[in-house]
Design a protein around this motif. Structure first.
Motif, mmCIF file in Angstrom:
data_model
loop_
_atom_site.group_PDB
_atom_site.id
_atom_site.type_symbol
_atom_site.label_atom_id
_atom_site.label_comp_id
_atom_site.label_asym_id
_atom_site.label_seq_id
_atom_site.Cartn_x
_atom_site.Cartn_y
_atom_site.Cartn_z
ATOM 1 N N UNK A 174 48.269 44.670 35.695
ATOM 2 C CA UNK A 174 48.164 45.083 37.095
ATOM 3 C C UNK A 174 47.121 44.335 37.921
ATOM 4 N N UNK A 175 46.391 43.376 37.344
ATOM 5 C CA UNK A 175 45.362 42.690 38.139
ATOM 6 C C UNK A 175 46.004 41.969 39.311
ATOM 7 N N UNK A 176 45.268 41.863 40.403
ATOM 8 C CA UNK A 176 45.840 41.289 41.623
ATOM 9 C C UNK A 176 44.901 40.240 42.203
ATOM 10 N N UNK A 177 45.448 39.158 42.790
ATOM 11 C CA UNK A 177 44.591 38.138 43.402
ATOM 12 C C UNK A 177 43.789 38.710 44.570
ATOM 13 N N UNK A 178 42.551 38.229 44.725
ATOM 14 C CA UNK A 178 41.674 38.673 45.813
ATOM 15 C C UNK A 178 41.292 37.453 46.648
ATOM 16 N N UNK A 179 41.423 37.560 47.952
ATOM 17 C CA UNK A 179 41.096 36.450 48.841
ATOM 18 C C UNK A 179 39.636 36.581 49.278
ATOM 19 N N UNK A 184 39.911 24.535 42.821
ATOM 20 C CA UNK A 184 40.804 25.654 43.135
ATOM 21 C C UNK A 184 40.977 26.606 41.946
ATOM 22 N N UNK A 185 40.733 27.850 42.182
ATOM 23 C CA UNK A 185 40.929 28.884 41.173
ATOM 24 C C UNK A 185 41.270 30.174 41.897
ATOM 25 N N UNK A 186 41.780 31.135 41.142
ATOM 26 C CA UNK A 186 42.159 32.424 41.727
ATOM 27 C C UNK A 186 41.244 33.511 41.187
ATOM 28 N N UNK A 187 40.643 34.261 42.101
ATOM 29 C CA UNK A 187 39.828 35.411 41.714
ATOM 30 C C UNK A 187 40.719 36.646 41.702
ATOM 31 N N UNK A 188 40.619 37.438 40.663
ATOM 32 C CA UNK A 188 41.434 38.653 40.545
ATOM 33 C C UNK A 188 40.558 39.898 40.631
ATOM 34 N N UNK A 189 41.170 40.987 41.059
ATOM 35 C CA UNK A 189 40.483 42.263 41.129
ATOM 36 C C UNK A 189 41.272 43.341 40.417
ATOM 37 N N UNK A 190 40.633 44.492 40.120
ATOM 38 C CA UNK A 190 41.308 45.579 39.402
ATOM 39 C C UNK A 190 42.211 46.389 40.327
ATOM 40 N N UNK A 191 43.272 46.968 39.755
ATOM 41 C CA UNK A 191 44.176 47.848 40.502
ATOM 42 C C UNK A 191 44.255 49.210 39.810
ATOM 43 N N UNK A 192 44.758 49.193 38.566
ATOM 44 C CA UNK A 192 44.938 50.446 37.813
ATOM 45 C C UNK A 192 46.404 50.740 37.595
ATOM 46 N N UNK A 193 46.771 51.020 36.351
ATOM 47 C CA UNK A 193 48.158 51.364 36.022
ATOM 48 C C UNK A 193 48.150 52.255 34.786
ATOM 49 N N UNK A 194 49.339 52.579 34.278
ATOM 50 C CA UNK A 194 49.414 53.487 33.135
ATOM 51 C C UNK A 194 49.022 52.821 31.822
ATOM 52 N N UNK A 195 48.777 51.511 31.841
ATOM 53 C CA UNK A 195 48.388 50.801 30.623
ATOM 54 C C UNK A 195 46.894 50.524 30.542
ATOM 55 N N UNK A 196 46.119 50.982 31.553
ATOM 56 C CA UNK A 196 44.684 50.670 31.559
ATOM 57 C C UNK A 196 43.897 51.813 32.172
ATOM 58 N N UNK A 208 27.970 31.891 33.264
ATOM 59 C CA UNK A 208 29.027 32.140 32.265
ATOM 60 C C UNK A 208 29.987 33.208 32.758
ATOM 61 N N UNK A 209 29.439 34.219 33.472
ATOM 62 C CA UNK A 209 30.290 35.259 34.041
ATOM 63 C C UNK A 209 31.217 34.705 35.098
ATOM 64 N N UNK A 210 30.700 33.800 35.951
ATOM 65 C CA UNK A 210 31.538 33.187 36.988
ATOM 66 C C UNK A 210 32.682 32.386 36.353
ATOM 67 N N UNK A 211 32.397 31.731 35.221
ATOM 68 C CA UNK A 211 33.452 30.989 34.509
ATOM 69 C C UNK A 211 34.569 31.951 34.078
ATOM 70 N N UNK A 212 34.161 33.134 33.555
ATOM 71 C CA UNK A 212 35.155 34.137 33.154
ATOM 72 C C UNK A 212 35.969 34.615 34.366
#
Length: 568
Positions: free
Chosen positions: A462-467, A486-498, A546-550
């Protein structure tokens, strides 16, 4: 091409011949596979130099076996009951289907003849191999193992769902006998099983004046899972103390114990139990100690490739000190145990002093530190040095005496692994000096420092891209080069699997090798800021970087990085 391949045969020869890898890459992969006790095929795929499909095609051509696509196979058709799950995991093979007296088995490495012979012996069938991609094979085996454990859990869970917990008041005498009440037993068992299935690390049983609360720590965050009636608080405490073999009648002082819960024929989980008298009763905390966590392998911990290689190189040095640092719950024990597992061979004598021993490791001499009986870290270390050790693990360096003995051991032909409670690698070096260890001894004994944190993984479902605007990214610590790539940053959403958009955790590491430049600053008694500047100049990522790399890899979110690496 011929001169390159003369020293290789079999699959390495074919990979070079086809131009897929050069001789140097093959040599390095073979060396790393030996160090990590894994197959060449696993190592090549894990390195990312070739895809699993490319390797599988080369293997099929080399050995003349057919290549098979696991995605075209129905999971329900697997012959699960013919081969012991332990053999499947041990040998990385997957029984697919049976035709008369022939059993077709999926493998990524057909040279593993002992595995095929063991399966042939155990089943009485002729084993035919088909080649599959390594990554798909691992995924299928993991899924099969998960299904097997779920079945075990289902058996244990039977009868636990509809609990009838009496709310009648009990007298003091009834409280002690209540430890054997069936509803209480079922309720506690269910909580333990739910904690294991939910991937919790700790369970908190907490009595208050008018309420009672049970919380699980999942992915590093405490969450309330149950609020049983307050009047059963003493029964819950009694039940947990009976399971831990503690003194039920003693409620005024803290006690420590252990619980072993067998969840299947092949798997048992240990719980470390501590009781603490509070204003309204005993708070009891259980730490889940899963032996499997020590056997995950270094690939699963989240090190970047260069960090992993530095750790492996340090582990294979004949002497010196490796220090792992971070707050409680940051995964230090798993990092150390993973290193010990890599070193755990019949050729090495390994001794550990821990407070307490959390995970039992076969082949390692483990000692429980008990200061009340005169067995502290320094006395354990002295004893180890008289027992012909090769590798010593000290649970924690807490004082100058322990530090001095550990440094002396690291300088006299022993590899020493230990932990310190500091926030970063540079602070670890100044902490040792503040303890009273001479700068020269620090510079000449310490090989590597690993500072670490655990960040929650984003749910892949369920993760989603964040602008995020460029200026904001720069303020967070990203460089112009990062943004240009260029890279894509993702954010949390929430679903029945997490849970709230996150599922599981990943390590974030600051791995610093003591180079000549850093050693010079240590001997000049430079402070942690000067050491940190030198680390940056030499290309060692700090925790925040290191966190930014992740985050750039889409593994976790920027909010999570800021939460666990704030100030670093």
């Amino acid at each position: 091409m011929t001169s390159q391949t003369t020293s290789f045969s079999g699959l390495p020869h074919r990979l070079i011949q086809q131009g897929l890898l050069d001789a140097e890459s093959i040599q390095l992969a073979l060396q790393q596979a030996r160090q990590e006790k894994t197959s060449l095929i696993k190592q090549i795929v894990a390195s990312g130099k070739l895809t699993a499909r490319q390797v599988a095609s080369a293997v099929a051509e080399e050995f003349g076996d057919p290549i098979f696509d696991l995605n075209s196979f129905q999971r329900d058709s697997l012959v699960k009951d013919l081969v012991d799950p332990k053999l499947i995991n041990k040998h990385n093979v997957l029984p697919l289907y049976r035709r008369g007296s022939r059993l077709f088995v999926a493998v990524s490495d057909p040279t593993n003849l002992p595995a095929l012979e063991e399966i042939r012996f155990n089943t009485g069938l002729n084993v035919e191999t088909v080649i599959v991609e390594e990554d798909k094979l691992s995924q299928w085996i993991e899924a099969l193992e998960s299904e097997t454990e779920d079945d075990a859990f289902s058996d244990l869970d039977a009868g636990l769902e509809n609990l009838d917990i009496s709310s009648n008041e009990e007298t003091e005498d009834e409280t002690q006998s209540g430890a054997d009440d069936a509803p209480i037993v079922r309720f506690v068992n269910k909580l333990l099983l739910d904690a294991i299935k939910g991937g919790a690390s700790d369970l908190h049983f907490e009595p208050y004046e008018k309420t009672y609360r049970v919380r699980f720590r999942q992915d590093g965050i405490l969450q309330t899972v149950s609020k049983p009636p307050i009047n059963i608080a003493s029964k819950l405490a009694a039940r947990l103390k009976v399971m831990s073999r503690l003194d039920i009648s003693e409620r005024r002082v803290p006690q420590d114990g252990r619980i072993k819960l067998k969840i299947s024929k092949t798997r048992a989980i240990d719980f470390r139990v501590n009781t603490c008298p509070t204003l309204f009763g005993e708070k009891i905390v259980l730490r889940i100690l899963d032996p499997e966590s020590a056997k995950m392998g270094i690939e699963a911990l989240g090190y970047e490739n260069d960090q992993k290689q530095m750790y492996l190189d340090a582990l294979h040095k004949p002497q010196g000190m490796i220090l792992v640092t971070g707050p409680t719950g940051s995964g230090k024990t798993v990092s150390l145990y993973t290193g010990v597992n890599i070193l755990n061979t019949p050729e090495l004598n390994i001794s550990t002093a821990e407070d307490p021993v959390e995970i039992n490791l076969e082949g390692v001499n483990q000692v429980n530190v008990n200061p009340k009986q005169g067995m502290n870290f320094s006395s354990a270390l002295r004893a180890f040095l008289r027992q012909d050790p090769d590798v010593i693990l000290v649970g924690e360096i807490r004082d100058l005496e322990t530090a001095e003995i550990a440094v002396k051991a690291a300088q006299t032909g022993h590899l020493v692994l230990s932990t310190l409670h500091t926030n970063s690698a540079p602070e670890t070096l100044t902490r040792l000096r503040n303890m009273g260890v001479p700068s020269f001894n620090i510079a000449t004994s310490v090989l590597l420092i690993i500072a670490q944190r655990l960040a929650r993984r984003l749910c892949e479902n369920c993760k989603t891209p964040v602008d995020i605007p460029k200026q904001s990214l720069l303020e967070m610590g990203f460089t112009e080069d990062d943004i240009a790539n260029e890279f894509t940053v993702y954010g949390p959403v929430g679903c029945d699997k997490c849970k709230n958009g996150y599922k599981g955790r990943v390590g974030i590491y600051e791995v610093v090798k003591i180079t000549d430049g850093i050693a010079r600053i240590i001997m000049e008694e430079g402070n942690s800021i000067e050491i940190a500047d030198q680390c940056r100049k030499e290309g060692f990522n700090n925790l925040h970087r290191s966190g930014l790399v992740k985050a750039m890899q889409g593994v976790t979110s920027l909010e999570e990085i800021n939460r666990v690496t704030s100030g670093h």
